[in-house]
Structure formats: structure tokens, C-alpha cells
Motif scaffolding. Structure first.
Motif, mmCIF file in Angstrom:
data_model
loop_
_atom_site.group_PDB
_atom_site.id
_atom_site.type_symbol
_atom_site.label_atom_id
_atom_site.label_comp_id
_atom_site.label_asym_id
_atom_site.label_seq_id
_atom_site.Cartn_x
_atom_site.Cartn_y
_atom_site.Cartn_z
ATOM 1 N N SER A 298 100.250 71.373 98.446
ATOM 2 C CA SER A 298 101.448 71.360 97.619
ATOM 3 C C SER A 298 101.964 69.934 97.471
ATOM 4 N N LEU A 299 102.504 69.637 96.305
ATOM 5 C CA LEU A 299 103.047 68.329 96.013
ATOM 6 C C LEU A 299 104.299 68.487 95.161
ATOM 7 N N PRO A 300 105.197 67.503 95.226
ATOM 8 C CA PRO A 300 106.320 67.528 94.291
ATOM 9 C C PRO A 300 105.816 67.300 92.868
ATOM 10 N N ARG A 301 106.591 67.697 91.888
ATOM 11 C CA ARG A 301 106.195 67.490 90.506
ATOM 12 C C ARG A 301 106.137 65.992 90.208
ATOM 13 N N ALA A 302 104.951 65.479 89.886
ATOM 14 C CA ALA A 302 104.759 64.046 89.674
ATOM 15 C C ALA A 302 105.068 63.665 88.234
ATOM 16 N N THR A 303 105.608 62.473 88.059
ATOM 17 C CA THR A 303 105.762 61.930 86.713
ATOM 18 C C THR A 303 104.637 60.954 86.381
ATOM 19 N N LEU A 304 103.930 60.478 87.423
ATOM 20 C CA LEU A 304 102.818 59.552 87.225
ATOM 21 C C LEU A 304 101.737 59.801 88.264
ATOM 22 N N ILE A 305 100.539 60.090 87.784
ATOM 23 C CA ILE A 305 99.354 60.121 88.646
ATOM 24 C C ILE A 305 98.563 58.863 88.307
ATOM 25 N N LEU A 306 98.374 58.009 89.297
ATOM 26 C CA LEU A 306 97.757 56.697 89.107
ATOM 27 C C LEU A 306 96.633 56.562 90.111
ATOM 28 N N THR A 307 95.387 56.453 89.641
ATOM 29 C CA THR A 307 94.277 56.492 90.599
ATOM 30 C C THR A 307 92.999 55.908 90.028
ATOM 31 N N ASN A 308 92.165 55.413 90.928
ATOM 32 C CA ASN A 308 90.780 55.056 90.632
ATOM 33 C C ASN A 308 89.935 56.057 91.402
ATOM 34 N N PRO A 309 89.446 57.107 90.749
ATOM 35 C CA PRO A 309 88.845 58.237 91.469
ATOM 36 C C PRO A 309 87.442 57.932 91.977
ATOM 37 N N PRO A 310 86.920 58.784 92.849
ATOM 38 C CA PRO A 310 85.532 58.616 93.321
ATOM 39 C C PRO A 310 84.560 58.797 92.174
ATOM 40 N N MET A 311 83.536 57.965 92.169
ATOM 41 C CA MET A 311 82.563 58.012 91.071
ATOM 42 C C MET A 311 81.141 58.171 91.579
ATOM 43 N N GLY A 312 80.979 58.707 92.782
ATOM 44 C CA GLY A 312 79.631 58.855 93.323
ATOM 45 C C GLY A 312 79.690 59.225 94.769
ATOM 46 N N ARG A 313 79.288 58.271 95.633
ATOM 47 C CA ARG A 313 79.199 58.594 97.058
ATOM 48 C C ARG A 313 80.562 58.818 97.716
ATOM 49 N N LEU B 51 95.674 48.976 85.987
ATOM 50 C CA LEU B 51 96.042 50.389 85.861
ATOM 51 C C LEU B 51 97.556 50.563 85.907
ATOM 52 N N ALA B 52 98.216 49.866 86.822
ATOM 53 C CA ALA B 52 99.665 49.993 86.948
ATOM 54 C C ALA B 52 100.374 49.519 85.687
ATOM 55 N N ARG B 53 99.866 48.484 85.078
ATOM 56 C CA ARG B 53 100.497 47.975 83.862
ATOM 57 C C ARG B 53 100.264 48.899 82.677
ATOM 58 N N VAL B 54 99.115 49.526 82.617
ATOM 59 C CA VAL B 54 98.884 50.524 81.573
ATOM 60 C C VAL B 54 99.844 51.703 81.759
ATOM 61 N N ALA B 55 100.077 52.086 83.002
ATOM 62 C CA ALA B 55 100.966 53.221 83.286
ATOM 63 C C ALA B 55 102.410 52.901 82.928
ATOM 64 N N GLU B 56 102.820 51.638 83.099
ATOM 65 C CA GLU B 56 104.200 51.183 82.927
ATOM 66 C C GLU B 56 105.096 51.798 84.003
ATOM 67 N N ALA B 57 106.268 51.199 84.188
ATOM 68 C CA ALA B 57 107.158 51.616 85.267
ATOM 69 C C ALA B 57 108.400 52.302 84.712
ATOM 70 N N ASN B 58 108.693 53.485 85.227
ATOM 71 C CA ASN B 58 109.944 54.179 84.953
ATOM 72 C C ASN B 58 110.731 54.285 86.252
ATOM 73 N N PRO C 7 106.455 67.583 82.430
ATOM 74 C CA PRO C 7 106.357 67.303 80.990
ATOM 75 C C PRO C 7 106.613 65.826 80.705
ATOM 76 N N ASP C 8 105.810 65.241 79.838
ATOM 77 C CA ASP C 8 105.829 63.806 79.523
ATOM 78 C C ASP C 8 105.302 62.949 80.677
ATOM 79 N N GLY C 9 104.781 63.564 81.735
ATOM 80 C CA GLY C 9 104.176 62.808 82.823
ATOM 81 C C GLY C 9 102.885 62.147 82.383
ATOM 82 N N ARG C 10 102.489 61.101 83.119
ATOM 83 C CA ARG C 10 101.302 60.321 82.735
ATOM 84 C C ARG C 10 100.216 60.424 83.796
ATOM 85 N N LEU C 11 98.995 60.498 83.330
ATOM 86 C CA LEU C 11 97.812 60.348 84.186
ATOM 87 C C LEU C 11 97.111 59.085 83.729
#
Length: 278
Positions: free
Chosen positions: A187-202, A116-123, A226-230
Motif C-alpha cells: 500500500s502507498l499514499p496516492r502519489a502525484t509524481l512517480i519518478l524512476t529509472n526502472p530495471p532493464m535486465g538483470r 528526469l527530475a527536470r522533465v517531471a518539474e516540481a510542484n 488525477p493529473d499525476g505524472r509518471l
């Protein structure tokens, strides 16, 4: 290993003691070569295990049937006229992921977090948020890729935040902002990258995971600059791609992955600027 023909005990014995199999076992094992037999599809089949182990021992006494201290897991699948044999190494220490000191239920495996981190790439200026951070593997893998401005992790489970903090420390990563909080609120600061493996059930405390993740896509669109990645794994990829498009999130990458019994999809969305969305 190469398919073996004949009765199952003999087929297993010939597969495990074939020259190419012995070369693998000897090269990749320190100390005695100990193995455990199991059948694809489950079931103990003790008499069959005993018969196979005796046949193996007759051919090659250096292979030891020892389920409690095995260094190899041998999976047997019966096929027409013989057997298909898979050999899986066990107890190999991978120094790449030694930071994984603690886990919580349904935490990402580090290899998946690294993907996931490699797909997101690093800025360099990344403000990273993992809203379902678990034991922090995604945050750690992103930090290991290169420079960033801030790391934020949140989870509704206090035990996850404790595990995340311990793993971040073990990885030598300091300054991450961790909180026990709801991904859909606060509240959160404006993110440039949201990187996560979300819950998928329990892991979801809000009923249906599909409903939670639909709502989170809308939340992500509001949090991202703007131009941020999920970048995440979706258990409902087509549904989520449509919801993301409505929220001005453009799908730029997708890759199906096996989640251990069901299909997920790594997805990368980029938030379009207002002028690009028109």
C-alpha cells in the motif's frame, strides 16, 4: 582532436602535441599531464601503444604516458590514411554530486536522474514515489529542485535502501520514507509524481523486464492521483506508450537517450481525469 593523417604512431603524436591539444591539456590539468592510450574496439596493442608513446615523447616530453595515474584517456580509432583521436579528462571532481556516497548495481548516474527530475518539474504539493529507488538519486534530484510534500522510495534490495538512506543524509534531505518492498505490491499514499529509472535486465527479479514494466504501468496508473505524472526511462518506448494509453496515461514528453549500448527513452505521462478519458 583534429584528425591526423599518416602512420598511426606519427598521427597520434601530431594530434596530441598540436598547439590546440596542448592548450587543452595545460588549461584543464593540475600537475603533470599524464595519459593512457587505448584503441576504440578494445584490445591492448602494447607494441602500438609503446610506439605511439615514444613518438609523443619525442615531440613533447611534458606529456607522460602513465596508464596507472592518468588524468587523460586517449582513444584512438584508425581511419583511412590516419587516425581519429578523442581525449577524455579523468579524475575531475564534480561538487554538484558529492552526495553520491554509495552506489548499488545499475544505479542511475546523477546527471540522468537530474534530467528526469527536470522533465517531471516540481510542484509544492508533490507526493513523490520511486518504486525502484536504488541509491536514491532520483529522489535526491527531485528534492533539490524545490518544495514537496512527501518522498517515498522502495526497492527489493535491502542494500539499495541502506545506500539510499546514506545518500539522502549526505544531501541534507530528511524525512524520506524508505522501504524494502515490491513495486507491484503493498500500500502507498496516492502519489502525484512517480519518478524512476526502472530495471532493464538483470536488476529484474521477475524474469523478463518487459513483462515487469508492462505490469508496473498498470500499477502506476492505479497509484497516481488525477493529473499525476509518471516520469521514467523506458527500454521499450513504443510498447510502453501503447500500454500507458490503455491505462489512461497521456504521453506528454519523450526524448531518446543513450543508455550505454542500447536506446532508452525518457517518457512523461500524465494521468487523465475520468471526464478527459471519455
Amino acid at each position: 582532436l583534429p584528425a591526423a593523417r599518416g602512420d598511426t604512431p606519427d598521427a597520434v603524436a601530431r594530434a596530441l602535441t598540436a598547439p590546440e591539444a596542448l592548450e587543452i591539456f595545460r588549461k584543464w590539468t593540475e600537475g603533470p599531464i599524464r595519459y593512457r592510450l587505448e584503441w576504440a574496439g578494445g584490445g591492448h596493442r602494447r607494441s602500438a601503444v609503446w610506439a605511439c608513446a615514444k613518438a609523443v615523447s619525442r615531440r613533447s616530453p611534458e606529456l607522460i604516458n602513465d596508464p596507472s595515474q592518468s588524468t587523460w584517456e586517449i582513444e584512438i580509432a584508425g581511419v583511412r590514411g590516419g587516425a581519429r583521436i578523442m581525449a577524455y579528462p579523468k579524475k575531475l571532481t564534480d561538487p554538484r554530486f558529492l552526495y553520491r556516497r554509495r552506489d548499488v548495481y545499475a544505479s542511475s548516474h546523477p546527471t540522468l536522474a537530474a534530467a528526469l527530475a527536470r522533465v517531471a518539474e516540481a510542484n509544492d504539493g508533490d507526493v513523490v514515489w520511486d518504486p525502484f529507488c536504488g541509491s536514491a538519486t532520483e529522489l535526491i534530484e527531485r528534492a533539490l529542485l524545490g518544495r514537496y510534500r512527501e518522498l517515498h522510495g522502495s526497492d527489493v534490495d535491502p542494500r539499495a535502501i541502506e545506500a539510499a538512506r546514506e545518500n539522502l543524509n549526505a544531501a541534507g534531505i530528511s524525512g524520506a520514507h524508505l522501504s524494502v518492498s515490491d513495486a507491484l505490491r503493498g500500500s502507498l499514499p496516492r502519489a502525484t509524481l512517480i519518478l524512476t529509472n526502472p530495471p532493464m535486465g538483470r536488476r529484474s527479479r521477475r524474469g523478463d523486464a518487459a513483462e515487469l514494466l508492462q505490469a508496473f504501468i498498470r500499477r502506476a496508473a492505479g497509484v497516481l492521483a488525477p493529473d499525476g505524472r509518471l516520469v521514467w526511462i523506458s527500454p521499450f518506448p513504443e510498447q510502453h506508450a501503447k500500454e500507458a494509453a490503455k491505462a489512461r496515461l497521456h504521453l506528454t514528453f519523450k526524448q531518446d537517450v543513450d543508455m550505454g549500448g542500447f536506446r532508452g527513452q525518457i517518457q512523461k505521462f500524465v494521468k487523465m481525469k475520468a471526464r478527459d478519458a471519455k
